[in-house]
Design an enzyme around this catalytic site. Structure first.
Site, mmCIF file in Angstrom:
data_model
loop_
_atom_site.group_PDB
_atom_site.id
_atom_site.type_symbol
_atom_site.label_atom_id
_atom_site.label_comp_id
_atom_site.label_asym_id
_atom_site.label_seq_id
_atom_site.Cartn_x
_atom_site.Cartn_y
_atom_site.Cartn_z
ATOM 1 C CB CYS A 257 -0.902 -0.006 0.952
ATOM 2 S SG CYS A 257 -0.106 -0.029 2.871
ATOM 3 C CG HIS A 305 -4.494 -0.379 4.021
ATOM 4 N ND1 HIS A 305 -3.807 -1.138 3.168
ATOM 5 C CD2 HIS A 305 -5.557 -0.084 3.283
ATOM 6 C CE1 HIS A 305 -4.287 -1.560 2.042
ATOM 7 N NE2 HIS A 305 -5.512 -0.571 1.959
ATOM 8 C CG HIS A 317 -6.647 0.254 -1.519
ATOM 9 N ND1 HIS A 317 -6.705 -0.667 -0.405
ATOM 10 C CD2 HIS A 317 -7.704 -0.142 -2.477
ATOM 11 C CE1 HIS A 317 -7.940 -1.510 -0.660
ATOM 12 N NE2 HIS A 317 -8.441 -1.211 -1.931
#
Length: 341
Positions: A257, A305, A317
């Site tokens: 990520c 994240h 993402h």
């Protein structure tokens, strides 16, 4: 006519024994009574939880790797400095050697005795003056060499500390790698325990979820309202749609990520820190209501994240192992914060 023998009725003891036997048989487990295995939905939740749990150690691994690279560069620099300083000390030793020998040869006899024994006093006095200058140079060279030796000793100690720190990061990285791989291996084990039909059901459920979430895997470039560097960063991110997530990766074939976010902004000429936590701490915070395309979005917490806001309440993402870079609704995960590079 013979009399028929009637069978004797069972005794009370025999009746009780038979009753206990029948009861015991009824308590034995049968195939129909075996505990049911987890449902496909339960397995899916277990796997998702393992993938989610691997994200935090992945970011810790990234931070350790970044520190490791920094220490490696410092160690290389320290080795170069050590080599240069050692060369300087060696050159000073070579210079001092002849000076010390000359002083030893000429200074072994008292100067007044040397003058008395000399057949050419004027020549002797010239030599004495030269010897004095030689002694002075000798002393200066010695002081310089001692200073260089102290620097060399300090440099060696600093280099040793950096080497020890580098070794610690290698150990920490190996531990984090083992932790991540353990969770991913457990997820694979659970998935491999499913039948082909169950796996098909699970994949179909995932596709339905993606469709209901509005996931958009179109390879088209970004066409939203962003401009300047933000648009360049988003154009880069859109070009990565469909590429797989891979923990610890920063491209170009796969990303985690923070690796995707960092690579996207790097394409726009801006260098960001490596990890989710570092990006969160470094960026200028913006509220959810003030989000602009290109802003970095953080879900769950500030170190687990992140992705990039694309507008229209959506974000791009790199999700997790087993999935590809995608566009999802902003609220498909618990929103935590946002920052602007």
């Amino acid at each position: 006519m013979g009399t028929r023998c009637r069978p004797k009725p069972p005794s009370r003891a025999r009746t009780a024994t038979l009753g206990m036997a029948v009861g015991a048989v009824s308590l034995l487990p049968t195939q129909s009574q075996a505990a049911p295995g987890p449902t496909v939905d339960e397995v899916r939740k277990q796997v998702e939880k393992l993938y989610e749990e691997s994200e935090a150690p992945t970011e810790e691994f990234n931070a350790i790797s970044e520190k490791q690279e920094k220490l490696r560069r410092e160690v290389d620099g320290a080795r170069d400095r050590l080599a240069r300083k050692q060369q300087e000390v060696n050159e000073l030793r070579a210079e001092i050697g002849p000076l010390a020998a000359a002083q030893y040869r000429s200074g072994a006899i008292d100067p007044s005795v040397q003058l008395f024994l000399s057949g050419d006093p004027d020549n002797y006095l010239d030599q004495a003056a030269m010897l004095d200058r030689t002694s002075s140079r000798h002393a200066d060279a010695l002081r310089t060499m001692h200073a260089k030796q102290r620097e060399l000793t300090q440099e060696r100690e600093d280099a040793q500390k950096r080497l020890e720190a580098l070794e610690e990061t290698r150990t920490d990285a190996a531990e984090k790698k083992e932790e991540i791989q353990g969770r991913l291996a457990e997820a694979r084990r659970i998935l491999n325990s499913l039948t082909a039909q169950q796996r098909a059901e699970m994949e179909a459920a995932q596709e339905r979820d993606d469709a209901s979430a509005g996931a958009d895997d179109s390879p088209a470039g970004y066409t939203g309202p962003a401009s300047g560097r933000a648009k360049t960063a988003l154009d880069f991110a859109y070009a990565q749609l469909g590429k797989p997530y891979e923990w610890g990766s920063t491209g170009p074939d796969s990303y985690d990520c923070s690796g995707l976010v960092g690579a996207a902004w790097r394409s726009a000429g801006m260098s960001l820190p490596r990890t989710v936590q570092q990006m969160h701490d470094a960026g200028r915070k913006v509220s959810k209501a003030d989000l602009q395309p290109g802003d970095i979005v953080y879900w769950y917490n500030g170190n687990q994240h992140n992705g990039m806001y694309v507008g229209d309440s959506k974000a791009i993402h790199a999700p997790r192992t087993g999935k590809n870079i995608e566009i999802v609704p902003l609220d498909s995960m618990p929103f935590f914060a946002a920052s602007r590079p």
